[in-house]
Scaffold this active site. Structure first.
Site, short mmCIF file in Angstrom:
data_model
loop_
_atom_site.label_atom_id
_atom_site.label_comp_id
_atom_site.label_asym_id
_atom_site.label_seq_id
_atom_site.Cartn_x
_atom_site.Cartn_y
_atom_site.Cartn_z
N ASP A 124 -6.92 -54.62 -132.06
CA ASP A 124 -7.73 -53.90 -131.08
C ASP A 124 -9.22 -54.06 -131.33
O ASP A 124 -10.02 -53.99 -130.39
CB ASP A 124 -7.36 -52.41 -131.12
N GLU A 176 -23.98 -44.26 -129.56
CA GLU A 176 -25.36 -44.70 -129.59
C GLU A 176 -26.29 -43.55 -129.19
O GLU A 176 -25.86 -42.51 -128.67
CB GLU A 176 -25.57 -45.89 -128.67
N VAL A 177 -27.57 -43.75 -129.42
CA VAL A 177 -28.56 -42.69 -129.20
C VAL A 177 -28.58 -42.23 -127.75
O VAL A 177 -28.61 -41.02 -127.46
CB VAL A 177 -29.96 -43.16 -129.64
N GLY A 215 -26.91 -43.95 -134.01
CA GLY A 215 -27.21 -45.26 -134.57
C GLY A 215 -28.14 -45.21 -135.76
O GLY A 215 -28.54 -44.16 -136.24
N GLU A 240 -20.37 -34.88 -140.61
CA GLU A 240 -18.93 -35.06 -140.70
C GLU A 240 -18.55 -35.04 -142.17
O GLU A 240 -19.34 -35.38 -143.04
CB GLU A 240 -18.53 -36.42 -140.10
N GLU A 259 -23.21 -38.28 -134.36
CA GLU A 259 -23.37 -39.32 -135.36
C GLU A 259 -23.74 -40.57 -134.59
O GLU A 259 -22.90 -41.19 -133.95
CB GLU A 259 -22.08 -39.48 -136.16
N GLU A 270 -13.40 -46.88 -124.86
CA GLU A 270 -12.57 -47.61 -123.90
C GLU A 270 -12.18 -49.00 -124.40
O GLU A 270 -11.19 -49.58 -123.95
CB GLU A 270 -13.28 -47.73 -122.55
N ASN A 291 -15.84 -49.06 -133.45
CA ASN A 291 -15.84 -49.84 -134.68
C ASN A 291 -14.81 -49.35 -135.71
O ASN A 291 -14.24 -50.15 -136.45
CB ASN A 291 -17.25 -49.89 -135.30
N CYS A 342 -22.50 -48.38 -138.25
CA CYS A 342 -23.72 -47.65 -137.87
C CYS A 342 -24.67 -47.45 -139.04
O CYS A 342 -25.88 -47.41 -138.86
CB CYS A 342 -23.35 -46.31 -137.25
#
Length: 697
Positions: free
Chosen positions: A302, A438-439, A461, A671, A459, A388, A362, A493
């Site tokens: 994937d 991303e930001v 970039g 996290e 969380e 996605e 990722n 990241c």
């Protein structure tokens, strides 16, 4: 050993001799149940047959219901082991259904001894609470296994209905056989009857073995099979272009249904003891570990990441996260506050309710676990939307949670693009959103969340610095730079893509670095020898190649890589050679902007304060690293670097025990670690009066 501890023998370790004696008593109890039934099975009968005193039976099991429950649990465990062994050898959904049928109606169960003992326990389910719990767990596990397979063959509601019918037939045929003394049926006949029923119901239905890959369009969230609009998205293997399967896109009606299911299930889950929540998380972690190779291969297909990474990191780190937060589940406690002789106060930590997680492409499975584990451990329900581009492993995680005993509705997966994510971030009944992305996406989530004052964890970039001082162990520093740039083809990241090297060691550092980069193996991600896999998509490939071209145009010199790999089968995928730029300066685009690919920029520096200022001259603040043998310098520099996650003489290791997250434009909240408890619970203060109220009116 006192009576209380022996009654809880499953939780208290026994010596080998004691364990043998306990198993012997359980087998004698099964014999008694088979011959004498529930009423005739007493502690005295068990003791006589075992050649021991009733007091010894009581010593291990406390009372009659305790030893009978142990016998019932043993029978159920044997069926579960049969199911597990058979499922391990199956390859298709239909075969998994048959494995459940064959295991539950195997000769080991459909025989006079086991069947009558089982029947004796079933007859007391409504009267004995421990029996009811054992039976419920058995039936829940059977339904979960059947539903998991059937959802790949038919729509969700039909799958659940048929699973219930198959389970009822399994229970019914052995019950009929037991009541007739095995005159009307036996193991073979019972299995043949249920098998014929299943074949008839599946005739003409969809098949999961039609080449569409491991998942069909119906393998989405537990509450709903397909989106109301019937739209689907495809999952492609970025290394080969192969179609892996389709999943249904969730629309407004689907999200509303998911949230409703979560709202209905969450209060009961929050009321479940922390110990039981922890047990379910640990069971899920065990299933992840047992299926490590299978899930790692799915993740590799994937994402395009090498199998040598996914086998040792992606699944394992998810399991470790579940285990860690299982250990923290019972520590979500408040505090007592002394307010003097007339009052005291205390605080309570309570779940937020329904929360949402939005993952990145990722580390799909790892991120899903990082978000789900603390949410579930502290009593929340989570609706999770994978990226996605990588929708598959989160669906497997949902199935694993159900198999581990998590109630339906507590963890649900919904699929889709940004529109689906916005349905979650804007939903009034979702109390928190945790995003990895991303930001720009993080800013949009904050805007949406502000309308209903949702909690957010972001969380985002990074453009992290790695500083290598002159006294660093050079080979170790090169290893750190490689981990900080080329792991997962640079799609991490926290990567330190700005590598600051002291001027005095720059040439030697580059010599050793380029020598190691030039022999890195790029190839088929499923090949265990491959070290660099594919980028996630063609669009992302073009973005990375555009940055490499821009670096050249701005005057940086390429020492290694810098091009797409097109030899042989690599032409079908999106492979870029690990790229090292030298002669970089701080104003270059490749130095200032996040590339998220295998592109390293090497810069030189002269003194400590200078490099600290340059390292901090970015809008990001996710991570940073320092290599030096001077520990005083290491701590001094780390103390001045503006980053949320830092390493000294290492890079990109993220143990679950340590909080992970950034500052500035790299995000909010953390996290992992105990800090995650703050983000998945809310604090309630309670004032307790101990005297009369003195009202001034």
């Amino acid at each position: 050993m006192n009576r209380q501890s022996t009654a809880r023998s499953d939780a208290s370790p026994l010596r080998p001799g004691e364990e043998y004696r306990r198993r012997q008593l359980v087998e004698v109890t099964i014999d008694c149940l088979a011959e004498l039934g529930y009423a005739g099975t007493t502690l005295l009968q068990i003791a006589r047959r075992a050649g021991v005193t009733p007091g010894l039976v009581s010593h291990y099991f406390a009372d009659k219901d305790g030893v009978l429950a142990a016998a019932f649990r043993t029978l159920v465990r044997r069926v579960g082991e049969q199911v597990r062994v058979r499922l391990e050898t199956t390859a298709t959904p239909r075969a998994r259904i048959q494995a459940v049928i064959d295991a539950n109606l195997a000769p080991e169960l459909c025989n006079p001894r086991s069947g009558r003992a089982w029947l004796a326990c079933w007859g007391q389910v409504l009267q004995v609470e421990s029996f009811r719990r054992i039976q419920a767990a058995y039936q829940r596990r059977m339904l979960s296994n059947l539903q998991s397979a059937l959802r790949q063959l038919m729509p969700m509601q039909e799958a659940h209905s048929l699973a219930a019918m198959i389970a009822a037939m399994i229970d019914g045929v052995w019950l009929r056989a037991a009541l007739s003394g095995w005159r009307e049926s036996d193991s073979d006949g019972a299995r043949a009857l249920v098998t014929a029923f299943v074949d008839e119901r599946l005739k003409g239905g969809a098949s999961a073995d039609d080449g569409s890959g491991p998942l069909s369009a119906s393998s989405t969230a537990d509450f709903r099979v397909a989106s109301a609009a019937g739209k689907r998205l495809a999952s492609l293997n970025p290394a080969t272009g192969e179609l892996l399967g389709h999943v249904a896109i969730a629309g407004p009606e689907d999200i509303d249904a998911a949230v409703l299911a979560a709202r209905q299930a969450q209060p009961c889950w929050a009321a479940t003891s922390a110990a039981e929540r922890a047990r379910i998380l640990r069971r899920a972690a065990g299933i992840l570990r047992a299926r490590n190779d299978e899930l790692a291969a799915l993740e590799t297909r994937d994402t395009g990441k090498p199998i040598q990474e996914t086998r040792v990191v992606d699944v394992v780190s998810g399991a470790e996260c579940l285990e860690y937060f299982a250990s923290l589940a019972q520590s979500a406690a408040g505090e007592h506050i002394d307010l003097g002789p007339r009052a005291f106060g205390y605080t309570r930590r309570e779940p937020l309710g329904v929360v949402a997680g939005i993952g990145a492409w990722n580390y799909p499975l790892q991120i899903a676990c990082w978000k789900a584990a603390p949410a579930l451990a502290f009593g929340n329900a989570m609706i999770f939307k994978p990226a996605e581009l990588t929708p598959l492993s989160a669906v497997q995680l949902q199935e694993i949670f159900l198999q581990a005993g998590l109630p339906p509705g507590i963890f649900q997966v919904v699929q889709g693009y940004a529109d689906t994510g916005r349905l979650l971030t804007r939903h009034p009944d979702i109390r928190k959103v945790s995003l990895t992305g991303e930001v720009g996406t993080g800013k949009a989530v904050m805007r949406d969340a502000s309308a209903t004052l949702k909690n957010v964890t972001l969380e985002l970039g990074g453009k992290s610095p790695l500083i290598i001082f002159a006294d660093a162990r050079l080979d170790q520093a090169v290893s750190g730079a490689l981990l900080a740039n080329f792991y997962s083809a640079g799609e991490v990241c926290s990567n330190a893509t700005r590598v600051f090297v002291h001027r005095s060691i720059r040439k030697e550092f580059l010599r050793r670095l380029v020598a190691r980069v030039s022999v890195m193996r790029i190839g088929d991600p499923l090949d265990p020898d491959t070290q660099v896999g594919s980028l996630i998509s063609e669009q992302h490939l073009q973005k990375v190649l555009a940055y490499i071209a821009r670096g050249r145009a701005e005057g940086a010199r390429i020492l290694a890589g810098g091009e797409r790999q097109l030899r042989g089968s690599l032409a079908k995928g999106f492979f870029v050679a690990p790229t090292v730029f030298d002669q970089c300066h701080d104003r270059m685009s490749i130095v200032r902007e996040e590339i998220f690919g295998p592109v390293m920029s090497v810069l030189e520096f002269d003194d400590e304060q200078e490099v600290i200022e340059r390292a901090n001259a970015t809008e990001f603040g996710l991570a940073a690293g320092v290599f030096t043998n001077d520990l005083s310098r290491a701590h001094r520099v780390i103390g001045q670097l503006q980053a949320g996650t830092c390493w000294i003489n290492h890079y990109n290791v993220t143990p679950i025990e340590l909080p992970f997250g950034g500052i500035k434009m790299s995000g909010l909240g953390r996290e992992n670690g105990r800090a995650a408890m703050e983000h998945y619970t809310q604090l309630k203060s309670v004032y307790v009066a101990q005297g009369d109220i003195d009202a001034p009116y």
